[in-house]
Design a protein around this motif. Structure first.
Motif, PDB file in Angstrom:
ATOM      1  N   VAL B  42       0.845  -1.204   0.000  1.00  0.00           N
ATOM      2  CA  VAL B  42       0.000   0.000   0.000  1.00  0.00           C
ATOM      3  C   VAL B  42       0.877   1.250   0.000  1.00  0.00           C
ATOM      4  O   VAL B  42       0.623   2.214  -0.736  1.00  0.00           O
ATOM      5  N   PHE B  45       2.432   1.760  -3.396  1.00  0.00           N
ATOM      6  CA  PHE B  45       1.435   2.191  -4.370  1.00  0.00           C
ATOM      7  C   PHE B  45       1.056   3.656  -4.157  1.00  0.00           C
ATOM      8  O   PHE B  45       1.103   4.473  -5.079  1.00  0.00           O
ATOM      9  N   LEU B  50       1.562   9.611  -5.191  1.00  0.00           N
ATOM     10  CA  LEU B  50       1.908  10.960  -4.736  1.00  0.00           C
ATOM     11  C   LEU B  50       2.971  11.563  -5.646  1.00  0.00           C
ATOM     12  O   LEU B  50       2.950  12.752  -5.959  1.00  0.00           O
ATOM     13  N   LEU B  77      -7.201  11.818   0.093  1.00  0.00           N
ATOM     14  CA  LEU B  77      -7.298  10.414   0.491  1.00  0.00           C
ATOM     15  C   LEU B  77      -5.973   9.690   0.265  1.00  0.00           C
ATOM     16  O   LEU B  77      -5.502   8.958   1.148  1.00  0.00           O
ATOM     17  N   ILE B  78      -5.344   9.922  -0.885  1.00  0.00           N
ATOM     18  CA  ILE B  78      -4.098   9.216  -1.195  1.00  0.00           C
ATOM     19  C   ILE B  78      -3.019   9.612  -0.181  1.00  0.00           C
ATOM     20  O   ILE B  78      -2.290   8.779   0.344  1.00  0.00           O
ATOM     21  N   LEU B  81      -3.797   7.974   3.160  1.00  0.00           N
ATOM     22  CA  LEU B  81      -3.422   6.554   3.186  1.00  0.00           C
ATOM     23  C   LEU B  81      -1.921   6.412   3.407  1.00  0.00           C
ATOM     24  O   LEU B  81      -1.470   5.572   4.191  1.00  0.00           O
ATOM     25  N   PHE B 237      -6.864  -2.793   6.856  1.00  0.00           N
ATOM     26  CA  PHE B 237      -7.121  -1.876   5.749  1.00  0.00           C
ATOM     27  C   PHE B 237      -8.298  -0.950   6.058  1.00  0.00           C
ATOM     28  O   PHE B 237      -8.251   0.250   5.755  1.00  0.00           O
ATOM     29  N   LEU B 241      -8.225   3.016   6.110  1.00  0.00           N
ATOM     30  CA  LEU B 241      -9.120   3.800   5.255  1.00  0.00           C
ATOM     31  C   LEU B 241      -9.897   4.823   6.091  1.00  0.00           C
ATOM     32  O   LEU B 241     -10.033   5.989   5.712  1.00  0.00           O
TER      33      LEU B 241
END
Lengths: 171, 537
Positions: B42, B45, B50, B77-78, B81, B237, B241
């Motif tokens: 994660v 990714f 970013l 959100l990205i 995370l 996860f 989130l």
């Protein structure tokens, strides 16, 4: 924890089916929860919060009518997270105190810098000899459309320029 | 055998991987390694995502991160995370190690697996250290200043290390480039290789059995244990989130090397080290900064060689349990002490730079309008920027734009301007109403959220600014008279204490000033000074 001994094989098969179903289901959810935001992030263009402002080109009260002048000015260009101040020019033609036109500095053919030819009273592009009238319309040569124009605004004798775009074709 | 398998062998490979034999005692306690591996993916990714909108140089780094947070769709959100994923990674890696330690799974012949694991723990911490700098806000900058100072205090190698990191404890472009290179180019492939090696070793020796397993039949990893791993990963996860969506990721103002009032703090998982440092003064400091942490890491490496006893049931490993309890108590104690003893900065102004801050550019009159808008609870009927329909029209819409004079008349006698309206009249003075109108004129659908974000301290200060008529002498954000000096840029010219004293007795500090003294309550003074220091230069 011994479960009630039914048909052992059948219950172990159904339990296996349950495990496999959950495994596939949860991994699909995770994949979706990661890939959908990622696709949105990468593929949807950012919302523009800063918009191009009006740039002051200069004083036009002293300009001769119908005598094009090239004005140099600075404008802020919004480029992602950067706002850069860059030097730009425009050809300004004053038809009357309230009717001022600002042409973009590039020929609409292949982007060469054109200039005003005093003798011919036309805009002349040196690259492929496109010729534009004082109204920006193509007179001759390969240029496909009239000269592009800046949006204009006049306040207290000062000319402000906005976005550059193609001239509206006269019907 | 399928066509694909015949040509690639991929199905057989996956089958071999999934149908690994594991001891009968395997279960829920062994899910943490899988979660850690998942979190690494994660992080890789989201980190790559970013990078699509991030400019890795000081200054630009900050602006591009703000761009990600405020303009790129889904950017919040990205980044959430990635930020919370880093913290979870630390938690999960430590839980994984604790489980392995408690169960004695590092014992012969699994020493190498443990050693690789310790290196992976250090890499995880290195991500935390290097990633902390990358937002280039005040928090990152000052946190990294402390880290590089510690590095420069290392005996013998210190001066060399600090030159390697960009100069005597200073943090600049060189440090930044090196941290960035480490964080995105060196550490990820190193981690990937070591994780592969780690998993290879686990497979080579098999999952560690518990006493009693030798007489029980082995089971397959798939599907029962795979199911447990999947459920655990899913829970992790979901937590991640929820954090990414709901919890605010800190972004402070742009790094300011001249800010003498900033109190640097590392990320929460390094706070215990930060606290340890405080116990050692002067020449002993090296003990806390280098010697003790170094010894701790050495101990971790040596664990499988120090403890060579037979594998025992976990409940009988009293020494190991004791060690874990001590470590947890020590860590918690130090962390709590660090949180409690770090003084709260007197100038903590709560501005969320992760959200648009358009309100900073409003004139005090317009900002005071935000205050009246809130006081009069206009939003109950006119929701602004939320997209929800209200009883009254959406005030950010251009279609209903009216002049300020019209609005003021309407505020006083709603019926007179809009027959049949259910809006009550607003009981405010003309100045206050024109302030409200000025704010509403600034409102567009694009900036509605951003203006609504205006923090209370700034709005209160703007109200005060208006009541005391500061604009009769001073210019703020281009509005006001020029009898006194402009208030933008005050932060660069004066200190907060100076400004506060100047309010109370202007002539004591600037003898020729014609400014009258102002008696503010301490709350008002805090708000006012914080607001003036927030103004753009």
């Amino acid at each position: 924890m011994p479960t009630a001994p039914k048909t052992d094989a059948a219950s172990s098969i159904s339990r296996r089916g349950f495990y496999v179903g959950i495994i596939y289901g949860l991994w699909s959810l995770i994949a979706a929860a990661l890939s959908i935001p990622a696709a949105i992030y990468l593929l949807i263009p950012p919302r523009l919060r800063k918009t191009d402002e009006w740039a002051e080109a200069g004083d036009i009260s002293k300009l001769e009518p119908r005598a094009p002048v090239e004005m140099v000015f600075r404008r802020n260009r919004v480029d992602g997270w950067k706002i850069s101040s860059e030097k730009t020019t425009a050809w300004i033609v004053k038809f009357s105190d309230s009717d001022v036109v600002a042409y973009g500095p590039q020929c609409t053919h292949l982007g060469c810098a054109y200039h005003w030819d005093d003798k011919r009273n036309d805009f002349l592009c040196p690259c492929h000899t496109s010729v534009f009238g004082i109204d920006g319309q193509v007179i001759s040569g390969p240029a496909p459309r009239s000269l592009d124009r800046f949006q204009t605004k006049i306040e207290h004798g000062k000319l402000f320029l906005g976005a550059l775009g193609p001239a509206k074709e006269k019907s | 055998m399928s066509w694909l398998d015949h040509r690639t062998g991929i199905e057989t490979a996956i089958r071999n991987f999934l149908y690994e034999e594991i001891p009968a005692s395997s279960g829920w306690h062994q899910v943490f390694g899988s979660i850690a591996a998942f979190l690494f993916l994660v992080q890789a990714f989201t980190g790559a995502l970013l990078a699509f909108n991030y400019a890795p140089t000081p200054g630009d780094a900050y602006n591009s991160l703000r761009y990600i947070l405020t303009e790129v769709t889904g950017g919040h959100l990205i980044r959430g995370l990635h930020h919370w994923g880093a913290s979870m990674m630390i938690v999960v890696v430590v839980l994984h190690m604790t489980q392995v330690f408690l169960y004695g799974a590092y014992k012969k012949p699994r020493e190498a697996t443990w050693l690789v694991g310790v290196v992976l723990l250090l890499l995880t911490m290195a991500y935390g250290l290097t990633g902390y700098l990358l937002p280039w806000d005040n928090r990152s900058y000052w946190g990294t200043v402390v880290a590089t100072q510690i590095a420069s205090g290392v005996p013998l190698a210190g001066p060399y290390l600090s030159r390697l990191l960009g100069g005597e404890g200073s943090v600049g472009v060189v440090t930044f480039a090196r941290f960035y290179g480490m964080h995105v180019l060196l550490l990820p492939p190193a981690t990937a290789v070591l994780i592969a090696l780690h998993i290879y070793l686990v497979r080579k020796h098999g999952v560690a059995p518990a006493p009693g397993d030798e007489v029980r039949a082995k089971k397959k990893f798939y599907p029962q244990q795979a199911f447990k791993d999947t459920v655990a990963i899913f829970i992790a996860f979901v937590i991640l989130l929820v954090l990414a969506i709901a919890a605010r990721v800190p972004l402070e103002r742009l790094a300011d090397p001249t800010d003498a009032t900033y109190i640097p703090r590392p990320d929460w998982y390094f706070l215990f080290l930060f606290q340890t440092l405080k116990f050692f003064k002067g020449p002993l400091e090296i003990l806390g900064s280098v010697v003790l942490p170094g010894m701790a890491v050495m101990t971790l490496f040596l664990i499988p060689f120090l403890d060579r006893s037979q594998v025992m049931r976990v409940t009988r490993r009293t020494v190991a349990i004791g060690a874990v309890v001590l470590a947890v108590l020590g860590w918690t104690g130090l962390t709590v002490a660090a949180v409690v003893t770090t003084p709260k900065a007197d100038n903590t102004v709560d501005i969320d730079f992760g959200a648009p801050t358009d309100w900073i550019g409003l004139s005090p009159q317009e900002l005071a309008g935000v205050g009246y808008f809130r006081k009069e609870r206009c939003a109950t009927c006119h929701p602004v920027g939320s997209g929800k329909p209200g009883v009254g029209p959406d005030l950010s819409s251009r279609a209903i734009r009216k002049s300020a004079a019209w609005m003021i008349e309407h505020f006083k006698r709603p019926e007179a301007m809009v027959p049949g309206t259910s809006m009550p009249a607003i009981q405010l003075s003309d100045t206050q109403l024109s302030s409200l109108a000025a704010f509403l004129l600034k409102l567009t659908p694009k900036n509605a959220d951003a203006l609504g974000n205006a923090p209370d301290f700034a709005v209160n200060a703007a109200l005060l600014y208006q009541t005391d008529n500061c604009g009769a002498c001073h210019t703020t954000n281009g509005v006001g008279m020029k009898i006194g000096p402009p208030l933008n840029g005050l932060a660069r010219r004066r200190t907060k204490t100076w400004v506060a004293q100047h309010f109370e007795n202007p002539q004591a500090l600037s003898p020729n000033s014609i400014m009258p003294p102002y008696r503010f309550s301490s709350r008002e003074m805090d708000d006012m000074v914080a607001y003036l220091f927030t103004l753009p230069d």
